[in-house]
Design an enzyme around this catalytic site. Structure first.
Site, PDB file in Angstrom:
ATOM      1  N   LYS A 186      -3.189   8.966  -1.213  1.00  0.00           N
ATOM      2  CA  LYS A 186      -1.769   8.763  -0.926  1.00  0.00           C
ATOM      3  C   LYS A 186      -0.921   9.086  -2.148  1.00  0.00           C
ATOM      4  O   LYS A 186       0.115   9.767  -2.068  1.00  0.00           O
ATOM      5  CB  LYS A 186      -1.540   7.322  -0.473  1.00  0.00           C
ATOM      6  CG  LYS A 186      -0.092   6.953  -0.180  1.00  0.00           C
ATOM      7  CD  LYS A 186       0.607   6.278  -1.371  1.00  0.00           C
ATOM      8  CE  LYS A 186      -0.032   4.941  -1.697  1.00  0.00           C
ATOM      9  NZ  LYS A 186       0.694   4.255  -2.813  1.00  0.00           N
TER      10      LYS A 186
ATOM     11  N   LYS B 249       4.371   6.645 -13.003  1.00  0.00           N
ATOM     12  CA  LYS B 249       3.150   6.214 -12.331  1.00  0.00           C
ATOM     13  C   LYS B 249       2.494   7.358 -11.546  1.00  0.00           C
ATOM     14  O   LYS B 249       1.276   7.533 -11.583  1.00  0.00           O
ATOM     15  CB  LYS B 249       3.457   5.049 -11.383  1.00  0.00           C
ATOM     16  CG  LYS B 249       2.273   4.564 -10.540  1.00  0.00           C
ATOM     17  CD  LYS B 249       1.139   4.034 -11.408  1.00  0.00           C
ATOM     18  CE  LYS B 249      -0.107   3.715 -10.586  1.00  0.00           C
ATOM     19  NZ  LYS B 249       0.071   2.567  -9.698  1.00  0.00           N
TER      20      LYS B 249
ATOM     21  N   PRO C 274       0.764  -1.256   0.000  1.00  0.00           N
ATOM     22  CA  PRO C 274       0.000   0.000   0.000  1.00  0.00           C
ATOM     23  C   PRO C 274       0.795   1.307   0.000  1.00  0.00           C
ATOM     24  O   PRO C 274       0.362   2.277  -0.604  1.00  0.00           O
ATOM     25  CB  PRO C 274      -0.832  -0.092   1.290  1.00  0.00           C
ATOM     26  CG  PRO C 274      -0.854  -1.527   1.641  1.00  0.00           C
ATOM     27  CD  PRO C 274       0.452  -2.072   1.184  1.00  0.00           C
TER      28      PRO C 274
END
Length: 324
Positions: A271, A196, A93
């Site tokens: 995040k 990304k 994560p």
């Protein structure tokens, strides 16, 4: 030369060369997979379908049991998993969990033939730090984050963005092709993550834009399906409108049809937007829409929707008095 005319020694040497060539081009590998969430479980399953021997670890017993039922070997310690693997893929994560997982996995040394592949979304700086630590132990580490969401993970159509040397890219390409259809070498260590983070910033912005436009159209009396069809045959078309539409009833497989369960959580996109903001600050790059998107998803998390798919932002847009 006919095989019948070869001496036994020459035939054996030729056979060994052929075996090595076949090994580098394909064949079954021992692959470790750490992190069996919505994405990781599907990615690991596709590796099993491709004929690889899977060694898996996750803190979720049901997730491990699901892969064990398909032939994977479950480990209680990642260090043991790594030492029995030609490749180790991590899908975790956040920065803190990735860093602690690699510390635990490599603390007692590594198999020097192992290539570690992190497909999580983390900071480029952490990638570079991990690469230095693992290369100092004698193994190899590259970043290879993915795009395509849970549908891409299920269908093995993910895009992989690889950061590492050309030789390392070539060494992992065949393994990644079992899980994705586009494997791109982005450059040196951390450049996969650079790509990304920029992609996910665009994704967060686009999902908010689609949610706003769909809500505005519906408020005016337009039929949701009619307007979605117009978007997807016009200039507003994007992945968030066509494949992952946030309005229930538009895309049959989208999380919007399952009360926004599963998929890519609002907490994770939040995040990622935070990581993008950090990179933008360090490179003195203005990201006004990226910053605004971060505020929107922060509000979603604060309202207790962090575990819902990020397309639940549509519900936020429907509020009469929405404000940041």
């Amino acid at each position: 030369m006919s095989l019948r005319l070869m001496s036994p020694a020459l035939l054996n040497a030729w056979s060994q060369t052929l075996v090595r060539a076949m090994s580098t081009q394909g064949g079954s590998k021992n692959i470790g997979f750490v992190g069996l969430g919505n994405m990781g479980a599907n990615m690991a399953n596709n590796l099993i379908k491709a004929g690889h021997k899977l060694h898996v670890f996750d803190i979720s017993k049901p997730a491990c049991d699901g892969l064990a039922a398909k032939g994977a070997t479950v480990y209680s310690k990642t260090a043991e998993l790594a030492k029995n693997s030609d490749f180790v893929i991590t899908m975790l994560p956040n920065n803190a969990i990735v860093e602690s997982s690699y510390e635990e996995m490599t603390a007692d040394g590594v198999n020097k033939n192992t290539i570690f592949i992190d497909s999580s979304t983390i900071s480029p700086e952490l990638v570079q730090s991990l690469q230095k630590k693992i290369s100092a132990k004698g193994a190899r580490f590259i970043d290879a984050p993915v795009s395509g969401g849970v549908p891409g993970a299920e269908q093995a159509t993910l895009t992989f963005m690889v950061g590492g040397t050309e030789a390392e890219y070539n060494a992992v390409k065949a393994v990644l092709e079992c899980m994705g259809k586009k494997i791109t070498h982005c450059g040196v260590y951390g450049m996969g993550q650079a790509a990304k983070l920029c992609n996910n910033m665009m994704l967060g912005i686009a999902m908010i834009g689609v949610s706003e436009a769909m809500n505005l159209a519906i408020r005016q009396g337009l039929d949701a399906q009619v307007f979605a069809d117009i978007i997807n045959s016009s200039t507003g078309r994007c992945w968030s409108s066509e494949v992952y539409n946030p309005v229930p009833g538009i895309c049959p497989t989208a999380p919007a049809n399952k009360d926004y369960a599963g998929g890519f959580s609002s907490a994770l996109i939040n995040k990622d937007l935070g990581l993008a903001a950090g990179v933008a600050k360090s490179t003195n790059t203005p990201i006004p829409l990226g910053s605004l998107a971060g505020k929107v998803y922060t509000k979603l998390v604060e309202e207790g929707l962090g575990n819902k798919d990020f397309s639940v932002v549509y519900d936020l847009m429907k509020k009469e008095k929405f404000s940041l």
